[in-house]
Design a protein around this motif. Structure first.
Motif, PDB file in Angstrom:
ATOM      1  N   TYR A  74      -6.579  -0.206  -4.046  1.00  0.00           N
ATOM      2  CA  TYR A  74      -6.807  -1.300  -2.849  1.00  0.00           C
ATOM      3  C   TYR A  74      -5.595  -1.280  -1.895  1.00  0.00           C
ATOM      4  O   TYR A  74      -4.491  -0.803  -2.560  1.00  0.00           O
ATOM      5  N   ASP A  75      -5.416  -1.646  -0.767  1.00  0.00           N
ATOM      6  CA  ASP A  75      -4.687  -1.533   0.084  1.00  0.00           C
ATOM      7  C   ASP A  75      -3.829  -2.681   0.270  1.00  0.00           C
ATOM      8  O   ASP A  75      -2.589  -2.553   0.635  1.00  0.00           O
ATOM      9  N   TRP A  76      -4.255  -3.735  -0.254  1.00  0.00           N
ATOM     10  CA  TRP A  76      -3.325  -4.958  -0.342  1.00  0.00           C
ATOM     11  C   TRP A  76      -2.882  -5.483   1.127  1.00  0.00           C
ATOM     12  O   TRP A  76      -1.637  -5.441   1.335  1.00  0.00           O
TER      13      TRP A  76
ATOM     14  N   GLN B  86      -3.111   9.339  -2.770  1.00  0.00           N
ATOM     15  CA  GLN B  86      -3.061   8.265  -3.544  1.00  0.00           C
ATOM     16  C   GLN B  86      -1.966   8.375  -4.484  1.00  0.00           C
ATOM     17  O   GLN B  86      -1.372   7.416  -4.804  1.00  0.00           O
TER      18      GLN B  86
ATOM     19  N   GLY C  47       0.376   6.865  -0.837  1.00  0.00           N
ATOM     20  CA  GLY C  47      -0.032   6.690   0.644  1.00  0.00           C
ATOM     21  C   GLY C  47       0.899   7.336   1.487  1.00  0.00           C
ATOM     22  O   GLY C  47       0.729   7.413   2.797  1.00  0.00           O
TER      23      GLY C  47
ATOM     24  N   ARG D 146       2.077   1.857  -4.022  1.00  0.00           N
ATOM     25  CA  ARG D 146       1.109   1.408  -5.391  1.00  0.00           C
ATOM     26  C   ARG D 146       1.600   1.661  -6.660  1.00  0.00           C
ATOM     27  O   ARG D 146       0.969   0.968  -7.433  1.00  0.00           O
TER      28      ARG D 146
ATOM     29  N   ARG E 293       0.975  -1.182  -0.019  1.00  0.00           N
ATOM     30  CA  ARG E 293       0.120   0.123  -0.062  1.00  0.00           C
ATOM     31  C   ARG E 293       0.885   1.329   0.085  1.00  0.00           C
ATOM     32  O   ARG E 293       0.233   2.326  -0.260  1.00  0.00           O
TER      33      ARG E 293
END
Length: 459
Positions: A361-363, A427, A431, A325, A322
């Protein structure tokens, strides 16, 4: 691993007569039997032999066949275990098959039935070993064609690789930390590949996958007579990795007793086999990894401080996905290419919607979760492209709204515009709040206060 023309079968039962009968039958049918009288002897035999199949009774005093099954799977996940069961324990056998046993046979059994099951087990193991070998070869070629550099172009990841490339030529002990799935073993292998030891072995072990007695025998070896079934001396992985690199994954899972012995290895550069008295010198570069906060574990008394400081000579922390990204599309393309190579097909392509969802998505499972998601998507997609619908629902459930949408909000409030812009910058910076604050031209503390006001955003 080479194919054995005579598969080795470890037979475990608490009746000597049955063991002798099975020994004769299996030898006649082209197997190489090893017998163990009782479950405890079966556990010991797992330490001293390398069977292709385990055939064990379920109901035995002291150590049951289910415990033998668990130990066999911990030692070698590809090892098929066949259970022998009486009618009274049939339910246990069926449950064990659901939990990983290969098959079961009910006593009294027909010889031809048992032999057929064992032959299928041998073929099943060989196919799984060949599959693992093929995947390893693909990964090896992939590393070779890419200059062996782990995939990723984000600033945080490149900083990690720069650190690895700096310390790789040395013999310093390295501690790799990071969340589960961030690629700790990948980095350990990269360290080895760039080191002067690269022509020698890279061996690894997951310290949390084996019980203490099995782990210590695997690490340090044992001498003949150290325990029941130790019929000859056996070298441990530290000795086998001599002049190479040894990777201890999940070092935080080790017990206090094992930690004492690992500390001696690091301090003295020697090992004492289980049951032995004479030390053996070793020449090994050690890399350890953990997803735990070892300093917190030290405060709780579950990890030795002196061992931590010996391991923590060079510390390399792997960022979660995250926080990088920008690497999601690059890693996804790598995994899609790998799946295509296995299928001898053209790699599938991700649509813009799929990529948008993946980058939002943060995975929490990190790179491992991403790889699994790509495998799933390939299976569920057709026509050469992967849409967002083929991704797991958790990936698409919480997509971030775009700063500029097709249907613009009429007369949005200033607060809404500010929030949208801050979230967009955050984003785009993967993050990273410090970089986002710098881009926005505000102090980090101001950004944290603003984020704290937004619902569902953690500062």
């Amino acid at each position: 691993m080479t194919h054995r023309t005579s598969p080795v079968v470890l037979v475990v039962d608490d009746e000597a007569g049955i063991l002798e009968t099975l020994r004769i039958l299996l030898r006649t049918e082209g197997f190489t039997p090893i017998t163990a009288l009782g479950g405890k002897a079966g556990l010991d035999a797992l330490l001293t032999s390398s069977p292709d199949i385990v055939l064990t009774d379920i109901r035995m005093p002291t150590v049951s066949g289910i415990e033998v099954l668990a130990a066999a799977k911990a030692r070698d996940p590809l090892l098929p275990v066949v259970l022998m069961t009486a009618q009274a324990s049939m339910q246990s056998a069926i449950q064990a098959v659901n939990e990983g046993a290969f098959h079961y046979v009910q006593k009294p059994f027909r010889n031809d039935e048992l032999v057929a099951i064992l032959r299928r087990a041998a073929e099943h193991r060989q196919l799984r070993l060949e599959n693992v070998t093929l995947k390893q070869e693909i990964q090896r070629r992939e590393r070779s064609s890419a200059g062996q550099k782990p995939t990723g172009n984000s600033r945080l990841w490149l900083k990690v690789l720069e650190m690895v490339e700096t310390v790789a030529p040395t013999d310093s002990t390295v501690l790799v930390t990071g969340e589960s799935g961030t690629g700790k073993e990948v980095i350990a292998r990269y360290l080895h590949d760039l080191s002067p030891r690269s022509d020698n072995s890279f061996l690894s072990i997951n310290c949390g996958a084996l019980p203490e007695s099995l782990l210590e025998s695997e690490l340090f070896g044992h001498v003949k007579g150290a325990f029941t079934g130790a019929v000859k001396d056996r070298a441990g992985l530290f000795t086998a990795a001599n002049r190479g690199t040894f990777f201890l994954d999940e070092i935080g899972e080790t017990t206090a007793a094992t930690q004492v012995k690992l500390l001696r290895v690091l301090q003295q550069r020697e090992v004492i086999p289980v049951g032995g008295t004479e030390s053996q010198p070793i020449d090994v570069r050690m890399i350890a990894a953990t997803n735990r906060d070892l300093e917190e574990e030290i405060k709780r008394g579950s990890f030795r401080g002196d061992l931590f400081y010996r391991l923590n000579v060079i510390a390399i922390h792997l960022p979660p996905l995250r926080d990088r990204r920008d690497d999601v599309p690059v890693l996804a393309a790598k995994f899609l290419a790998r799946h295509a190579a296995v299928r001898a097909d053209t790699p599938m392509r991700l649509t813009e919607d799929a990529l948008d969802a993946m980058q939002a998505y943060d995975w929490p499972g990190n790179v491992r979760e991403l790889e699994n998601a790509m495998e799933r998507a390939v299976i569920l997609s057709s026509g050469g492209s992967i849409d967002a619908d083929a991704l797991p629902e958790r990936v698409t459930a919480r997509r971030v709204e775009a700063l500029v949408a097709e249907r613009a909000i009429i007369n949005p409030s200033l607060d809404a515009i500010e929030r949208a812009y801050i979230m967009w910058v955050l984003q785009s910076e993967g993050g990273n709040k410090t970089r986002a604050a710098s881009t926005l031209g505000i102090d980090a503390s101001t950004l944290y206060r603003k984020l704290a006001r937004y619902d569902g955003v953690t500062a």
